[in-house]
Scaffold this motif. Structure first.
Motif, PDB file in Angstrom:
ATOM      1  N   LYS A 166      30.327  -1.677 -37.675  1.00  0.00           N
ATOM      2  CA  LYS A 166      31.516  -0.831 -37.855  1.00  0.00           C
ATOM      3  C   LYS A 166      31.241   0.290 -38.855  1.00  0.00           C
ATOM      4  O   LYS A 166      31.444   1.479 -38.577  1.00  0.00           O
ATOM      5  CB  LYS A 166      32.700  -1.672 -38.357  1.00  0.00           C
ATOM      6  CG  LYS A 166      33.002  -2.897 -37.512  1.00  0.00           C
ATOM      7  CD  LYS A 166      34.176  -3.686 -38.039  1.00  0.00           C
ATOM      8  CE  LYS A 166      33.916  -4.364 -39.385  1.00  0.00           C
ATOM      9  NZ  LYS A 166      32.984  -5.509 -39.305  1.00  0.00           N
ATOM     10  N   SER A 167      30.750  -0.108 -40.021  1.00  0.00           N
ATOM     11  CA  SER A 167      30.465   0.907 -41.051  1.00  0.00           C
ATOM     12  C   SER A 167      29.379   1.850 -40.575  1.00  0.00           C
ATOM     13  O   SER A 167      29.410   3.056 -40.873  1.00  0.00           O
ATOM     14  CB  SER A 167      30.015   0.236 -42.346  1.00  0.00           C
ATOM     15  OG  SER A 167      31.052  -0.573 -42.843  1.00  0.00           O
ATOM     16  N   THR A 168      28.416   1.308 -39.839  1.00  0.00           N
ATOM     17  CA  THR A 168      27.331   2.157 -39.344  1.00  0.00           C
ATOM     18  C   THR A 168      27.887   3.284 -38.480  1.00  0.00           C
ATOM     19  O   THR A 168      27.454   4.434 -38.590  1.00  0.00           O
ATOM     20  CB  THR A 168      26.322   1.303 -38.551  1.00  0.00           C
ATOM     21  OG1 THR A 168      25.835   0.266 -39.409  1.00  0.00           O
ATOM     22  CG2 THR A 168      25.160   2.152 -38.070  1.00  0.00           C
ATOM     23  N   LEU A 195      38.253   5.958 -42.426  1.00  0.00           N
ATOM     24  CA  LEU A 195      38.572   4.994 -43.483  1.00  0.00           C
ATOM     25  C   LEU A 195      37.804   3.700 -43.253  1.00  0.00           C
ATOM     26  O   LEU A 195      37.970   3.049 -42.222  1.00  0.00           O
ATOM     27  CB  LEU A 195      40.075   4.697 -43.481  1.00  0.00           C
ATOM     28  CG  LEU A 195      41.015   5.915 -43.508  1.00  0.00           C
ATOM     29  CD1 LEU A 195      42.462   5.458 -43.374  1.00  0.00           C
ATOM     30  CD2 LEU A 195      40.829   6.711 -44.788  1.00  0.00           C
ATOM     31  N   ASP A 196      36.966   3.339 -44.192  1.00  0.00           N
ATOM     32  CA  ASP A 196      36.168   2.118 -44.049  1.00  0.00           C
ATOM     33  C   ASP A 196      36.795   1.008 -44.886  1.00  0.00           C
ATOM     34  O   ASP A 196      36.648   0.978 -46.105  1.00  0.00           O
ATOM     35  CB  ASP A 196      34.722   2.384 -44.484  1.00  0.00           C
ATOM     36  CG  ASP A 196      33.786   1.280 -44.023  1.00  0.00           C
ATOM     37  OD1 ASP A 196      34.285   0.199 -43.660  1.00  0.00           O
ATOM     38  OD2 ASP A 196      32.568   1.512 -44.033  1.00  0.00           O
ATOM     39  N   GLU A 197      37.482   0.126 -44.232  1.00  0.00           N
ATOM     40  CA  GLU A 197      38.180  -0.982 -44.883  1.00  0.00           C
ATOM     41  C   GLU A 197      38.979  -0.512 -46.089  1.00  0.00           C
ATOM     42  O   GLU A 197      38.757  -0.976 -47.211  1.00  0.00           O
ATOM     43  CB  GLU A 197      37.187  -2.070 -45.307  1.00  0.00           C
ATOM     44  CG  GLU A 197      36.447  -2.623 -44.101  1.00  0.00           C
ATOM     45  CD  GLU A 197      35.719  -3.908 -44.431  1.00  0.00           C
ATOM     46  OE1 GLU A 197      36.321  -4.752 -45.122  1.00  0.00           O
ATOM     47  OE2 GLU A 197      34.579  -4.073 -43.986  1.00  0.00           O
ATOM     48  N   PRO A 198      39.901   0.397 -45.861  1.00  0.00           N
ATOM     49  CA  PRO A 198      40.613   1.000 -47.000  1.00  0.00           C
ATOM     50  C   PRO A 198      41.444  -0.025 -47.764  1.00  0.00           C
ATOM     51  O   PRO A 198      41.745   0.185 -48.923  1.00  0.00           O
ATOM     52  CB  PRO A 198      41.509   2.052 -46.342  1.00  0.00           C
ATOM     53  CG  PRO A 198      41.679   1.594 -44.938  1.00  0.00           C
ATOM     54  CD  PRO A 198      40.387   0.916 -44.573  1.00  0.00           C
ATOM     55  N   ASP A 227      29.826  -3.967 -53.201  1.00  0.00           N
ATOM     56  CA  ASP A 227      28.735  -3.788 -52.259  1.00  0.00           C
ATOM     57  C   ASP A 227      29.326  -3.494 -50.905  1.00  0.00           C
ATOM     58  O   ASP A 227      30.359  -4.027 -50.544  1.00  0.00           O
ATOM     59  CB  ASP A 227      27.898  -5.060 -52.188  1.00  0.00           C
ATOM     60  CG  ASP A 227      26.453  -4.704 -52.317  1.00  0.00           C
ATOM     61  OD1 ASP A 227      26.034  -4.472 -53.458  1.00  0.00           O
ATOM     62  OD2 ASP A 227      25.776  -4.636 -51.277  1.00  0.00           O
ATOM     63  N   HIS A 228      28.684  -2.618 -50.225  1.00  0.00           N
ATOM     64  CA  HIS A 228      29.280  -2.210 -48.976  1.00  0.00           C
ATOM     65  C   HIS A 228      28.403  -2.579 -47.810  1.00  0.00           C
ATOM     66  O   HIS A 228      27.287  -2.166 -47.732  1.00  0.00           O
ATOM     67  CB  HIS A 228      29.496  -0.693 -49.022  1.00  0.00           C
ATOM     68  CG  HIS A 228      30.460  -0.254 -47.988  1.00  0.00           C
ATOM     69  ND1 HIS A 228      31.723  -0.768 -47.887  1.00  0.00           N
ATOM     70  CD2 HIS A 228      30.344   0.624 -46.986  1.00  0.00           C
ATOM     71  CE1 HIS A 228      32.336  -0.216 -46.875  1.00  0.00           C
ATOM     72  NE2 HIS A 228      31.526   0.636 -46.307  1.00  0.00           N
TER      73      HIS A 228
END
Ligand SMILES: Nc1ncnc2c1ncn2[C@@H]1O[C@H](COP(=O)(O)OP(=O)(O)OP(=O)(O)O)[C@@H](O)[C@H]1O
Ligand SMILES: [Mg+2]
Lengths: 244, 502
Positions: free
Chosen positions: A40-42, A158-161, B501-502
């Motif tokens: 997801k973040s990627t 938004l990454d896991e806001p 950490d992400h």
């Protein structure tokens, strides 16, 4: 509109993202969901140009994201990570205005924008001159959002806001986010772990597994027309979690 | 001081008894031991029984023992006799013999070598300028002088020498004895003081200028003996006249130092080495008030520190930025600056002085200090930058800041506390190390320290050491205040988990 065409990313032998095609419609909220490590973040980092895909291309409103264009494209994107990613040496206000001032915008215009954003995100104005470590997690998240919105981007990533917040703050911020999304009518890509949050905030949900898209649609689509048994499994797992 | 002390049992009997015991004394250093052994051997060959009391102590003790008859003979130096024992500076040989005779003491002819001060030049330059005597130096004010702090500090040293010869030089620096030879050889200075038995004179092909106005007291080796010794003994010792030159004494001392067998060394035939007995002459501190010099020395010290620190900061921070990037270059930069730090500071000076561009200049002092100050700045800058969490780096990039703006507006300010700590460490080390600049004639608070060390004068050392220590403390406090003033509050708060950490 964001288009990923055949985008693929590997880290050594590990495939973070298999060749993927994904269309993220303009003016809509899209949620990326899936187990931890599914990529997801990627995807967000590829869109914002922090990670270069091994192959394939990304277009944002038709413009190709590459090293040359990344600087100008990023300024049309707002990117927020968990906990806001605020710079500790700058106050909330300075974090928000950093980019506008760097671009030489008029001071009074910039300050008016800060006030407006504080209203929009319901951030207490008397805390604007505090440093990140003097703010609560929810307040930091709001400042991160203000900073992302400062340049009036067409797209918000938004990454896991809401990942690091306690449930009460979280539900409050969910409602605020929903209102903001509706008011701004922007293209939004949102990463979350929580199906309920995805269903509440997003117009469409993209379910990922091991770097590949499993199904794209609404929660109803997932429930009634699961593309794979995994979709149902995933929903059941989420429900079990909520039942606890 | 070598003493040949002949212990004579009874003088009256001495004339009739050929085999009597003579006690020879010596002072407490190699050359004196060796000369004592030579006297012993000589007297034994003349048919006497000889006892050698080795290493009795300093001049006053051995002289006292000779006067009251505990010993009958010991090796001494003419300069010590005139300056220290008789307190008749520059007394002639005749005057000394007469004065000693009043105490019932005789003085042998010169053994040959002289352990005095001298002035040296490179042979080639001396030949080119046709300089053979110190008086030939007149009319050459442009020759650069690198003089030891000892000679500069002595009341009977450099200034009276210039006055006696009517000399003037535009450029006179205080410099360490050994470094001075390196500087002379490299052409950084043209004139230097020496001990006439220094091994470097031969090694570097230097000439000792003739002291044609006899400024430096001669430190010719002789034996002092009681006049009531048998004439046969006195004659035997007199035959040693002129038989020990500098080279021979140096060789014997080297042998004795190595084997610790003085008798064996003496067997090399009065194998000699020379150690400047000149050192036993009392050094007199320079007349100038230390207090008057405190301010200029402190200012000079600050100048050395400020200039070298400025370079260290302007070079060290970019190097640290470079070193913070992953890859071999970063490792290489940290490695090289780390290695520089391990080179002893004196060795670093010794390495730089012979290089023509550097020499014994302000530049050399600044470059050496600069090199020493580099590591803490580079290391802390690199550590401060690479310690920035990846999510924050990515946030800065995702905002659309150019890499240079990311560095300027986000990364460097975040690393500021670390960088400042590195600069502070550097500055404190620098203040201490800058005292070494005095070794190459660049002044500062090292001047009284080096001067005091060479004159064995504790209070003078403190005139440099205490201000230098205070300066280091002031620098430390100043940086603490600066830090409180310029580091934003946001960085001074205790971090509590923004580095998810992400
Ligand atoms: N820089 C990197 N080097 C090596 N592997 C990486 C790197 N970044 C991500 N990965 C790997 O790629 C995969 C996808 O990572 P990603 O961060 O996209 O997961 P995610 O879906 O966001 O997970 P989470 O929900 O836990 O945040 C993971 O297996 C991760 O370990
Ligand atoms: Mg993630």
């Amino acid at each position: 509109m964001i288009n990923l065409t055949n985008v693929c990313k590997r880290y050594g032998s590990l495939t973070a993202l298999q060749p993927t095609n994904l269309e993220i419609p303009s003016g809509k909220v899209t949620a990326l969901i899936g187990p931890s490590g599914c990529g997801k973040s990627t995807i967000l980092r590829i869109i914002v140009g922090l990670v270069r895909p091994d192959s394939g291309e990304i277009r944002i409103d038709g413009a190709r994201m590459d090293p040359e264009s990344s600087l100008s494209l990023r300024r049309k994107l707002g990117y927020v990570i968990q906990d806001g990613g605020l710079f500790p040496h700058l106050t909330a206000r300075q974090n928000v205005t950093l980019m506008s001032e760097h671009l030489g915008k008029p001071v009074d215009e910039v300050q008016r924008r800060v006030e407006a954003l504080a209203d929009l995100t319901r951030f207490p104005k008397d805390s604007l001159d505090r440093y990140p470590l003097e703010l609560s997690g929810g307040q930091r998240q709001r400042v991160g959002l203000m900073r992302a919105l400062a340049l009036e981007p067409s797209t918000l990533l938004l990454d896991e806001p809401l990942g690091a917040l306690d449930p009460l703050v979280r539900s409050g911020l969910q409602a605020d986010l929903k209102e903001i999304f509706i008011r701004l009518g922007q293209t939004v890509v949102l990463v979350t772990h929580d199906m309920g949050e995805a269903a509440y905030l997003a117009d469409q949900i993209v379910l990922l597994r091991e770097g590949a898209v499993v199904q794209q649609g609404t929660l109803e689509d997932f429930q009634k027309r699961p593309a794979e048994p995994f979709v149902t499994e995933f929903l059941n797992a989420q429900r079990a979690l909520v039942a606890l | 001081m070598n003493r040949f002390a002949f212990a004579i049992a009874g003088l009256a009997v001495a004339l009739t008894v050929s085999a009597q015991t003579i006690t020879v004394g010596s002072k407490k250093f190699t050359e004196s031991y060796v000369l004592g052994e030579i006297a012993k051997r000589t007297l034994e060959n003349a048919g006497f029984q000889v006892d050698h009391k080795q290493g009795m102590g300093a001049t006053a003790i051995v002289w006292g023992a000779l006067k009251n008859g505990d010993i009958s003979m010991y090796p001494e130096y003419t300069g010590t006799v005139s300056e220290e024992i008789l307190k008749q500076p520059r007394a002639s040989r005749e005057a000394m013999v007469t004065a000693l005779a009043k105490d019932g003491i005789g003085m042998s002819p010169d053994l040959g070598f002289n352990d005095a001060y001298g002035i040296v030049m490179r042979r080639k330059q001396a030949d080119d300028l046709k300089i053979a005597k110190i008086s030939d130096l007149q009319g050459h004010p442009d020759l650069k002088c690198g003089i030891t702090h000892e000679l500069l500090g002595r009341k009977d040293g450099w200034s009276p020498l210039l006055a006696k010869y009517g000399l003037h030089f535009d450029d006179v620096k205080g410099i360490d004895h050994a470094l001075g030879y390196a500087a002379l050889y490299a052409g950084q200075v043209d004139i230097k003081d020496c001990y006439t038995t220094d091994a470097e004179i031969k090694k570097y092909d230097l000439v000792v200028l003739q002291d044609d106005r006899e400024f430096f007291p001669l430190y010719k080796a002789v034996f002092l003996y009681r006049l009531n010794l048998p004439q046969k003994a006195i004659d035997a010792v007199a035959k040693l006249a002129g038989t020990i030159d500098e080279q021979k004494m140096i060789a014997m001392n080297a042998e004795a130092n190595q084997s610790k067998d003085y008798s064996e060394a003496a067997t090399m035939y009065f194998a000699p080495k020379s150690s400047p007995e000149a050192a036993s002459a009392q050094p007199k501190p320079v007349g100038n008030s230390r207090l008057d010099q405190l301010l200029p020395e402190t200012l000079r010290h600050l100048e050395l520190v400020a200039v070298s620190m400025a370079f260290a900061i302007f070079v060290g921070i970019p190097l640290g930025i470079w070193a913070s990037k992953p890859g071999r270059l970063g490792v290489g930069i940290l490695g090289v600056t780390g290695v520089i730090q391990t080179v002893p500071s004196l060795a670093l000076l010794a390495l730089l002085v012979p290089i023509p561009f550097f020499g014994i200049s302000f530049t050399t002092a600044v470059v050496a200090l600069f090199l020493y100050s580099l590591l803490p700045i580079v290391r802390n800058t690199a550590a401060g930058l690479s310690g920035i969490p990846v999510p924050l780096r990515e946030s800065a990039a995702a905002l659309g800041l150019e890499p240079s703006a990311q560095l300027r507006k986000v990364f460097l300010p975040m690393a500021l506390p670390m960088i400042l700590a590195g600069i502070k460490t550097s500055a404190v080390i620098n203040v201490g190390t800058a005292t070494l600049a005095a070794l190459i004639g660049q002044g500062g608070l090292g001047e009284p320290i080096v001067s005091g060390l060479s004159l064995n004068d504790g209070p003078t050392i403190l005139w440099g050491a205490i201000p230098a220590a205070l300066l280091a403390i002031i620098v430390q406090v100043a940086f603490d205040l600066l830090e409180a003033g310029i580091v934003p509050r946001g960085l001074r708060l205790r971090p509590q988990g923004y580095e998810h950490d992400h």
